[in-house]
Every structure is written in C-alpha cells, then in structure tokens.
Design an enzyme around this catalytic site. Structure first.
Site, PDB file in Angstrom:
ATOM      1  N   HIS A 194      -4.768 127.994  80.094  1.00 31.17           N
ATOM      2  CA  HIS A 194      -6.119 128.555  80.184  1.00 31.17           C
ATOM      3  C   HIS A 194      -7.103 127.994  79.163  1.00 31.17           C
ATOM      4  O   HIS A 194      -8.274 128.313  79.191  1.00 31.17           O
ATOM      5  CB  HIS A 194      -6.088 130.082  80.051  1.00 31.17           C
ATOM      6  CG  HIS A 194      -5.843 130.550  78.644  1.00 31.17           C
ATOM      7  ND1 HIS A 194      -4.610 130.516  78.061  1.00 31.17           N
ATOM      8  CD2 HIS A 194      -6.696 131.037  77.703  1.00 31.17           C
ATOM      9  CE1 HIS A 194      -4.692 130.974  76.816  1.00 31.17           C
ATOM     10  NE2 HIS A 194      -5.948 131.293  76.573  1.00 31.17           N
TER      11      HIS A 194
HETATM   12  C1  UD1 Z   1     -10.308 134.497  76.162  1.00 32.86           C
HETATM   13  C2  UD1 Z   1     -10.298 134.121  74.677  1.00 32.86           C
HETATM   14  C3  UD1 Z   1      -9.060 133.283  74.374  1.00 32.86           C
HETATM   15  C4  UD1 Z   1      -7.806 133.989  74.825  1.00 32.86           C
HETATM   16  C5  UD1 Z   1      -7.940 134.310  76.304  1.00 32.86           C
HETATM   17  C6  UD1 Z   1      -6.738 135.027  76.828  1.00 32.86           C
HETATM   18  C7  UD1 Z   1     -12.476 133.746  73.561  1.00 32.86           C
HETATM   19  C8  UD1 Z   1     -13.383 132.717  73.051  1.00 32.86           C
HETATM   20  N1  UD1 Z   1     -11.454 133.289  74.320  1.00 32.86           N
HETATM   21  O1  UD1 Z   1     -10.430 133.297  76.913  1.00 32.86           O
HETATM   22  O2  UD1 Z   1      -8.974 133.089  72.967  1.00 32.86           O
HETATM   23  O3  UD1 Z   1      -6.681 133.152  74.599  1.00 32.86           O
HETATM   24  O4  UD1 Z   1      -9.087 135.154  76.473  1.00 32.86           O
HETATM   25  O5  UD1 Z   1      -6.846 135.253  78.201  1.00 32.86           O
HETATM   26  O6  UD1 Z   1     -12.660 134.917  73.291  1.00 32.86           O
HETATM   27  N2  UD1 Z   1     -12.318 136.371  83.964  1.00 32.86           N
HETATM   28  C9  UD1 Z   1     -11.966 137.142  85.040  1.00 32.86           C
HETATM   29  N3  UD1 Z   1     -11.507 138.399  84.786  1.00 32.86           N
HETATM   30  C10 UD1 Z   1     -11.377 138.903  83.541  1.00 32.86           C
HETATM   31  C11 UD1 Z   1     -11.759 138.094  82.461  1.00 32.86           C
HETATM   32  C12 UD1 Z   1     -12.220 136.825  82.685  1.00 32.86           C
HETATM   33  O7  UD1 Z   1     -12.055 136.733  86.180  1.00 32.86           O
HETATM   34  O8  UD1 Z   1     -10.936 140.063  83.397  1.00 32.86           O
HETATM   35  C13 UD1 Z   1     -12.777 134.977  84.217  1.00 32.86           C
HETATM   36  C14 UD1 Z   1     -14.281 134.844  84.272  1.00 32.86           C
HETATM   37  O9  UD1 Z   1     -14.573 133.919  85.241  1.00 32.86           O
HETATM   38  C15 UD1 Z   1     -14.618 134.275  82.913  1.00 32.86           C
HETATM   39  C16 UD1 Z   1     -13.404 133.438  82.591  1.00 32.86           C
HETATM   40  O10 UD1 Z   1     -12.305 134.146  83.176  1.00 32.86           O
HETATM   41  O11 UD1 Z   1     -15.782 133.542  82.943  1.00 32.86           O
HETATM   42  C17 UD1 Z   1     -13.146 133.259  81.135  1.00 32.86           C
HETATM   43  O12 UD1 Z   1     -13.084 134.535  80.455  1.00 32.86           O
HETATM   44  P1  UD1 Z   1     -13.488 134.626  78.898  1.00 32.86           P
HETATM   45  O13 UD1 Z   1     -13.306 136.002  78.404  1.00 32.86           O
HETATM   46  O14 UD1 Z   1     -14.818 133.985  78.686  1.00 32.86           O
HETATM   47  O15 UD1 Z   1     -12.465 133.650  78.186  1.00 32.86           O
HETATM   48  P2  UD1 Z   1     -10.919 133.336  78.421  1.00 32.86           P
HETATM   49  O16 UD1 Z   1     -10.778 131.966  78.953  1.00 32.86           O
HETATM   50  O17 UD1 Z   1     -10.249 134.458  79.168  1.00 32.86           O
END
Ligand code: UD1
Length: 380
Positions: free
Chosen positions: A220
């Site tokens: 991820h």
């Molecule tokens: C975040 C953390 C990362 C951690 C990871 C674990 C930061 C900078 N990054 O990254 O350190 O290792 O979580 O998973 O805080 N999304 C969904 N559903 C959700 C959450 C996210 O669909 O419940 C999708 C959305 O499209 C979103 C993308 O995942 O834009 C990324 O989510 P985001 O919270 O920005 O960062 P992660 O890549 O999950």
C-alpha cells in the site's frame, strides 16, 4: 478535572487501521486505574470502511469511540487540516490531562500539533523510529510528533539513539516494548485458522493449500502503488512467484484504486495468485501465522512476522524498524523484481531467517505505558 468526567482524562487518538491494534491494549490497561484516570477515545475517521475500521474495533474489543471526527480521505494537507480543525473543539471541551497518540499516520501529527499549542502534553507511543527517507509521509509525521512530545515510548533500542541525536531529553524517553505485539500475543489463540480463511474467502477446499504452503502479500505504500509502471512490475513478480507457491494477495483500498484505474488485474491469468479485499485482524493473523513467507511494504507486518517467526520480504529500500532485520525474520529487498524473486527463492530453498524475539516484545508494553503515565501526570 474535566467537566462531566469523573477523574483525570487521557485523550487517546486513533485514525487509521494500524492504530487500532496499538490502542486496544493501552485502552484495556486503563481498567487497572479505574477511579484514578480514564481514557477518552477520539477516532479521526481517516479510515472509515467497515473492512478498514469497524471489524478491527469489534475484534480487538475497542469500545465505540467517544467521538468520530469523520474526516475521511483527502490530500495530505486537506486530511491533516481537517483533523486539526475538528479535533480542536473536542480538546477544548474535554480538557484532558494529556493526549496519547500512536504510530505515524496523518492523524498522529495533526492531533499532536493541536494539543501542544494548547499546552496539553503529548504522549507518543512508537516514538523514535526512523527510515531516514523523507519521501515517506510517515517519516515527516514521526520526526515532528517526537519533537512535540512530552513523553516518548519506544519499541526497540535503536529508537532512543535516534531521539537523543535529535536533541530530545533522555528523561522523556521510555523503552517499554511493542503494543502491536501485545495485541498479537493476546489474540493469537483466537486467530481464524488459515484453512477457514481460504475456504470462506476464496472457496478453496481443505487440503488444496497446506500449512506453510503459501505466501501472503500486502502492498500500500505510495512508492510502490501510486505509479502504475512500478505497481505493474510488482504484480508481475507476484504472478511469477505464484507459479512456485500460491500467493494470497490482500489488496488495500489505495492499491485497489490504482489497480482498477490502470486495469492491472483484468487478465489475472495466474491461477495461484489469489486476490482478497482487506480482511479483519483475526483472519490476517491466522493467514500470516501459517504462511511460508510474507511479502509486504507495511511497517506493522514487518514486526508481526518477526513475532510469529515467519520470514518477511520487505518491498522497500529501508526500514524504520531495524530490529526486525537485525534480530527478526525480515529482509529488505526494495522493489526490483529480480531481487524480490531471488529472496523468495532463497526462502523456499533454505527456509529463510528463523529470527529471535526482540527485547520486551513480551505482551506487557501497554501495562508499562499506563503505569508511567500515572506516575508522570496523575500520582506524581
Ligand atoms: C495510511 C497511512 C499509512 C498507513 C496506512 C495503513 C498516512 C500518511 N498514511 O495510508 O501510514 O500505513 O494508512 O493502511 O497517514 N480508503 C478507503 N477506505 C478507507 C480509507 C482509505 O477506501 O477506509 C482509500 C481512499 O481512496 C484513500 C486511500 O485509501 O484516498 C488512501 O487512504 P489514506 O488514509 O490517505 O492513506 P493510506 O494509504 O491508507
């Protein structure tokens, strides 16, 4: 004392999936200090899907948060700013004696920054880890959160040296062990057996895949999944590994979005590359525990595989958790397909690193943390 709350309050923050297994044992440890201090749980809503949040709260026995800020996804600036804006009024209302944050996600730095400017001490659990890679958003979050913190709890010896070299006072630093491993040890007996996960999630019949007869993969990190060319190369190497050993690939929402946009798995074609959505904690634990090896770019899985004694191939150029390499089962290979394939081949032939359990990864870190909080802010 907080209006409406009966004793001093420690406001605990969670935001994203890896925070949940860290907060669960800490929250539980407050039960021993009933009438002395109490936790108050704020979920920022950074992760919000059932598969990324609710199943973890439920399985780890974390109560419903007192407040959900519902910030959701966004750019780093938007997400961090939303957490700050929505967290400030909660802090004003609750007026805790301190704020406890875990890990290195955007919610961690956002809540730390709001708290310290209101002169409320910040406690950082999992302090001092450094990858030395400032392209990682988490590295920025770690450095800044540690600078803002009044009490810093570390998981491995290297962390203290990192903190001292950044000018942090030694008396603030406490080596307590690893709360993520507290959760793992507390839940291992409840883990869903791997054959049940494979049957229920993939309709694979018993006997089809044996214990230690498969690999688990997760991906991820933006550096691996945001560029379709890089992601395609990694998926291709997973395909070729799956010709030697079945690969169970659990796909994070960020990765799924990229795979769909770039249509990378439309013609999967590899019959031993099995795709799973994000799965609940107890299923992942069962899958990892019986795997031959794990391929990942997660920080948490590097530690969990070391605790389980399962070889881990880390698809990153560096790690902020060096004890998993020096003492554990982890090997850092980056994302070069040849290096990944060679490392997997070596594990299939030689069995891979057996590793040792790092110091204080004994399931008791949360108890140490809450005891020190009591001495520092309540009893003292
Ligand atoms: C975040 C953390 C990362 C951690 C990871 C674990 C930061 C900078 N990054 O990254 O350190 O290792 O979580 O998973 O805080 N999304 C969904 N559903 C959700 C959450 C996210 O669909 O419940 C999708 C959305 O499209 C979103 C993308 O995942 O834009 C990324 O989510 P985001 O919270 O920005 O960062 P992660 O890549 O999950």
């Amino acid at each position: 004392m907080t209006a409406g709350l009966s004793c001093p309050t420690v406001l605990c923050v969670v935001g994203a999936r890896p925070n949940f297994m860290k907060i669960a044992p800490i929250y539980a440890a407050f039960a021993d200090y009933h009438n002395v201090m109490q936790p108050y749980l704020v979920h920022t809503g950074q992760h919000y899907d059932e598969a990324m949040k609710d199943s973890f709260f439920h399985q780890l026995g974390i109560p419903e948060p007192n407040v959900d800020l519902e910030v959701g996804s966004g750019s780093h600036a938007v997400q961090t700013a939303q957490v700050m804006l929505k967290f400030e009024p909660v802090l004003d209302e609750i007026n805790p004696c301190c704020v406890l944050v875990v890990g290195d996600v955007n919610s961690t730095i956002a809540c730390s920054l709001v708290s310290v400017k209101k002169h409320i001490p910040v406690i950082h659990v999992e302090a001092g880890l450094r990858s030395r890679d400032r392209n990682m958003p988490e590295e920025i979050n770690r450095i800044l959160t540690d600078q803002l913190s009044d009490l810093l709890f570390t998981t491995e010896a290297s962390a203290k040296n990192n903190l001292l070299s950044e000018g942090i006072t030694e008396s603030k630093i406490h080596f307590v062990g690893n709360v993520m491993i507290d959760s793992l040890l507390a839940n291992l007996r409840r883990a869903v057996p791997f054959h049940q996960v494979l049957r229920e999630r993939l309709e694979l019949m018993p006997g089809g895949i044996e214990k230690q007869g498969y690999a688990v993969a997760t991906l991820h990190r933006p550096s691996n999944v945001d560029d379709p060319i890089v992601l395609e190369k990694i998926i291709n190497v997973l395909r070729s590994i799956s010709e030697k050993i079945p690969v169970i690939f659990s796909i994070h929402p960020r990765t799924n979005k990229m795979i769909e946009q770039s249509r990378l798995l439309e013609t999967n074609g590899a019959k031993n590359l099995y795709l799973l959505p994000p799965i609940p904690y107890l299923e992942m634990l069962g899958l990892m525990d019986s795997a031959k090896l794990v391929l990942t770019d997660s920080g948490g899985l590097q530690e969990e595989t070391t605790a389980l004694g399962v070889p881990c191939v880390t698809l990153r150029q560096n790690t902020e958790r060096p004890v998993t390499v020096d003492q554990g089962t982890n090997t850092i290979v980056g994302n070069d397909p040849d290096k990944i394939a060679a490392c997997v081949e070596d594990i299939l032939v030689s069995g891979g690193k057996a590793g040792n359990i790092p110091e204080l990864w004994d399931g008791k870190a949360a108890g140490r943390i809450v005891s020190i909080i009591n001495r520092r802010y309540i009893a003292g």
